[in-house]
Scaffold this motif. Sequence first.
Motif, PDB file in Angstrom:
ATOM      1  N   ASP A 156      37.784 -24.633  -1.069  1.00 21.42           N
ATOM      2  CA  ASP A 156      37.852 -23.391  -0.292  1.00 21.42           C
ATOM      3  C   ASP A 156      37.011 -22.291  -0.926  1.00 21.42           C
ATOM      4  OD1 ASP A 156      39.516 -24.567   1.543  1.00 21.42           O
ATOM      5  OD2 ASP A 156      41.370 -23.715   0.723  1.00 21.42           O
ATOM      6  N   LEU A 157      37.031 -22.229  -2.250  1.00 21.44           N
ATOM      7  CA  LEU A 157      36.285 -21.188  -2.955  1.00 21.44           C
ATOM      8  C   LEU A 157      34.776 -21.401  -2.800  1.00 21.44           C
ATOM      9  CD1 LEU A 157      36.899 -18.683  -4.635  1.00 21.44           C
ATOM     10  CD2 LEU A 157      36.796 -20.110  -6.687  1.00 21.44           C
ATOM     11  N   LEU A 158      34.328 -22.647  -2.946  1.00 21.73           N
ATOM     12  CA  LEU A 158      32.901 -22.940  -2.776  1.00 21.73           C
ATOM     13  C   LEU A 158      32.451 -22.620  -1.354  1.00 21.73           C
ATOM     14  CD1 LEU A 158      30.211 -24.130  -3.725  1.00 21.73           C
ATOM     15  CD2 LEU A 158      31.079 -26.392  -3.095  1.00 21.73           C
ATOM     16  N   LEU A 159      33.246 -23.013  -0.368  1.00 20.49           N
ATOM     17  CA  LEU A 159      32.915 -22.731   1.026  1.00 20.49           C
ATOM     18  C   LEU A 159      32.834 -21.229   1.270  1.00 20.49           C
ATOM     19  CD1 LEU A 159      32.474 -23.713   3.922  1.00 20.49           C
ATOM     20  CD2 LEU A 159      34.944 -23.790   4.205  1.00 20.49           C
ATOM     21  N   LYS A 171      36.312 -10.286  -7.753  1.00 19.32           N
ATOM     22  CA  LYS A 171      37.354 -11.234  -8.155  1.00 19.32           C
ATOM     23  C   LYS A 171      38.564 -11.125  -7.235  1.00 19.32           C
ATOM     24  CE  LYS A 171      36.260 -11.393 -13.117  1.00 19.32           C
ATOM     25  NZ  LYS A 171      36.785 -11.102 -14.479  1.00 19.32           N
ATOM     26  N   SER A 172      38.928  -9.905  -6.908  1.00 20.29           N
ATOM     27  CA  SER A 172      40.120  -9.706  -6.075  1.00 20.29           C
ATOM     28  C   SER A 172      39.915 -10.290  -4.682  1.00 20.29           C
ATOM     29  CB  SER A 172      40.472  -8.218  -5.976  1.00 20.29           C
ATOM     30  OG  SER A 172      39.410  -7.482  -5.402  1.00 20.29           O
ATOM     31  N   ALA A 173      38.702 -10.167  -4.125  1.00 16.13           N
ATOM     32  CA  ALA A 173      38.433 -10.718  -2.793  1.00 16.13           C
ATOM     33  C   ALA A 173      38.491 -12.237  -2.821  1.00 16.13           C
ATOM     34  CB  ALA A 173      37.071 -10.252  -2.300  1.00 16.13           C
ATOM     35  N   ALA A 174      37.957 -12.840  -3.881  1.00 13.83           N
ATOM     36  CA  ALA A 174      37.980 -14.297  -4.002  1.00 13.83           C
ATOM     37  C   ALA A 174      39.404 -14.810  -4.132  1.00 13.83           C
ATOM     38  CB  ALA A 174      37.139 -14.736  -5.198  1.00 13.83           C
ATOM     39  N   VAL A 175      40.191 -14.136  -4.964  1.00 12.91           N
ATOM     40  CA  VAL A 175      41.585 -14.547  -5.164  1.00 12.91           C
ATOM     41  C   VAL A 175      42.384 -14.384  -3.873  1.00 12.91           C
ATOM     42  CG1 VAL A 175      43.727 -14.022  -6.388  1.00 12.91           C
ATOM     43  CG2 VAL A 175      41.568 -14.075  -7.629  1.00 12.91           C
ATOM     44  N   PHE A 189      43.071 -11.059 -12.412  1.00 10.68           N
ATOM     45  CA  PHE A 189      42.301 -12.006 -11.612  1.00 10.68           C
ATOM     46  C   PHE A 189      41.350 -12.811 -12.490  1.00 10.68           C
ATOM     47  CE2 PHE A 189      42.807  -8.608  -8.146  1.00 10.68           C
ATOM     48  CZ  PHE A 189      43.983  -9.185  -7.706  1.00 10.68           C
ATOM     49  N   ASP A 190      41.559 -12.789 -13.786  1.00  6.61           N
ATOM     50  CA  ASP A 190      40.645 -13.481 -14.692  1.00  6.61           C
ATOM     51  C   ASP A 190      40.646 -14.989 -14.489  1.00  6.61           C
ATOM     52  OD1 ASP A 190      39.877 -11.092 -15.796  1.00  6.61           O
ATOM     53  OD2 ASP A 190      41.265 -11.207 -17.495  1.00  6.61           O
ATOM     54  N   PHE A 191      41.763 -15.528 -13.967  1.00  7.72           N
ATOM     55  CA  PHE A 191      41.830 -16.977 -13.812  1.00  7.72           C
ATOM     56  C   PHE A 191      40.837 -17.498 -12.776  1.00  7.72           C
ATOM     57  CE2 PHE A 191      44.943 -15.119 -10.958  1.00  7.72           C
ATOM     58  CZ  PHE A 191      44.729 -15.784  -9.765  1.00  7.72           C
ATOM     59  N   ILE A 192      40.266 -16.586 -11.946  1.00  7.30           N
ATOM     60  CA  ILE A 192      39.265 -17.039 -10.981  1.00  7.30           C
ATOM     61  C   ILE A 192      38.041 -17.560 -11.721  1.00  7.30           C
ATOM     62  CG2 ILE A 192      37.968 -14.882 -10.653  1.00  7.30           C
ATOM     63  CD1 ILE A 192      39.182 -17.210  -7.849  1.00  7.30           C
ATOM     64  N   TYR A 193      37.816 -17.037 -12.932  1.00  8.00           N
ATOM     65  CA  TYR A 193      36.688 -17.498 -13.749  1.00  8.00           C
ATOM     66  C   TYR A 193      36.799 -18.993 -14.025  1.00  8.00           C
ATOM     67  CZ  TYR A 193      34.070 -18.527 -18.015  1.00  8.00           C
ATOM     68  OH  TYR A 193      33.251 -19.117 -18.939  1.00  8.00           O
ATOM     69  N   THR A 194      38.018 -19.471 -14.307  1.00  3.29           N
ATOM     70  CA  THR A 194      38.225 -20.889 -14.607  1.00  3.29           C
ATOM     71  C   THR A 194      37.848 -21.759 -13.419  1.00  3.29           C
ATOM     72  OG1 THR A 194      40.034 -20.346 -16.120  1.00  3.29           O
ATOM     73  CG2 THR A 194      39.920 -22.612 -15.323  1.00  3.29           C
ATOM     74  N   HIS A 195      38.232 -21.344 -12.230  1.00  2.00           N
ATOM     75  CA  HIS A 195      37.912 -22.127 -11.038  1.00  2.00           C
ATOM     76  C   HIS A 195      36.405 -22.156 -10.792  1.00  2.00           C
ATOM     77  CE1 HIS A 195      42.009 -22.879  -9.566  1.00  2.00           C
ATOM     78  NE2 HIS A 195      42.296 -21.696 -10.064  1.00  2.00           N
ATOM     79  N   GLY A 219      32.242  -9.089 -10.056  1.00  2.00           N
ATOM     80  CA  GLY A 219      32.667 -10.423  -9.647  1.00  2.00           C
ATOM     81  C   GLY A 219      31.515 -11.402  -9.727  1.00  2.00           C
ATOM     82  N   TYR A 220      31.235 -12.088  -8.614  1.00  2.00           N
ATOM     83  CA  TYR A 220      30.229 -13.143  -8.611  1.00  2.00           C
ATOM     84  C   TYR A 220      29.431 -13.098  -7.307  1.00  2.00           C
ATOM     85  CZ  TYR A 220      33.240 -14.909 -12.330  1.00  2.00           C
ATOM     86  OH  TYR A 220      33.984 -15.013 -13.474  1.00  2.00           O
ATOM     87  N   LYS A 221      28.274 -13.742  -7.378  1.00  2.00           N
ATOM     88  CA  LYS A 221      27.418 -13.861  -6.197  1.00  2.00           C
ATOM     89  C   LYS A 221      26.854 -15.271  -6.156  1.00  2.00           C
ATOM     90  CE  LYS A 221      23.437 -11.699  -6.196  1.00  2.00           C
ATOM     91  NZ  LYS A 221      22.406 -10.634  -6.043  1.00  2.00           N
TER      92      LYS A 221
END
Length: 225
Positions: A156-159, A171-175, A189-195, A219-221
């Motif tokens: 789901d995260l990759l999609l 990070k908050s939007a991804a979580v 929301f640091d655990f999103i980094y692990t995923h 966050g990330y792009k």
Amino acid sequence: MKILIVEDEASLQSSISEYLSGLGNNCSGAISYTQALEKLDLYHYDCILLDLGLGDGEGLQLLSYLKRTNRAEGVIIISARNSLDDKLIGLGLGADDYLTKPFHLSELNARILAIIRRKSAHGERQIVFREITIDLDAKEVKVNGQLVHMTRKEFDLLLYFIANKGKVISKSAAVEHIWGDDADMADSFDFIYTHIRNIRKKLTDAGSGDYFQSVYGVGYKFINE
């Protein structure tokens, strides 16, 4: 997928939520117009299941709100009303589908998947980004034809990132996208980094380029270069 079920009949809402959650979706519920509006002010969803007859308001009012605020959620009206006028009004206000009660939950799920395909992949059953192929029906990821095993949340995260490639995702939007309303209960929301780290490793190990880019303090792009 993140789904909001706006239904004032508690037993039906519970049945829908239990069924769709069992398929790996993240379901939230609202039993009134006011509660639904509060959730829509706070969160974004992939799909909204909307009853028309709510105790303190009308489902069509929520449709008007979604249209007025240019929201992108898919909407399926679920209603006991079977008149042509109600269907035409609902679809005219922006609903993507209209399902008359009673209905089979398997049919509801099929219609949800059809809407998500249309919105996220222009009706295609696969999303292709360079060497990465995502099969929306099988929920599989392949790199140059090689299957890459991912958890449901990783998929789901990759999609989500590919669908929003080139955009900075906090990070908050991804979580919130993959954990739903329960994201508010997280200490951080640091655990999103692990995923994301796991997704990057699985993709690069299979021969993919590394398209995730960290944006410091935000966050990330998923880069599209």
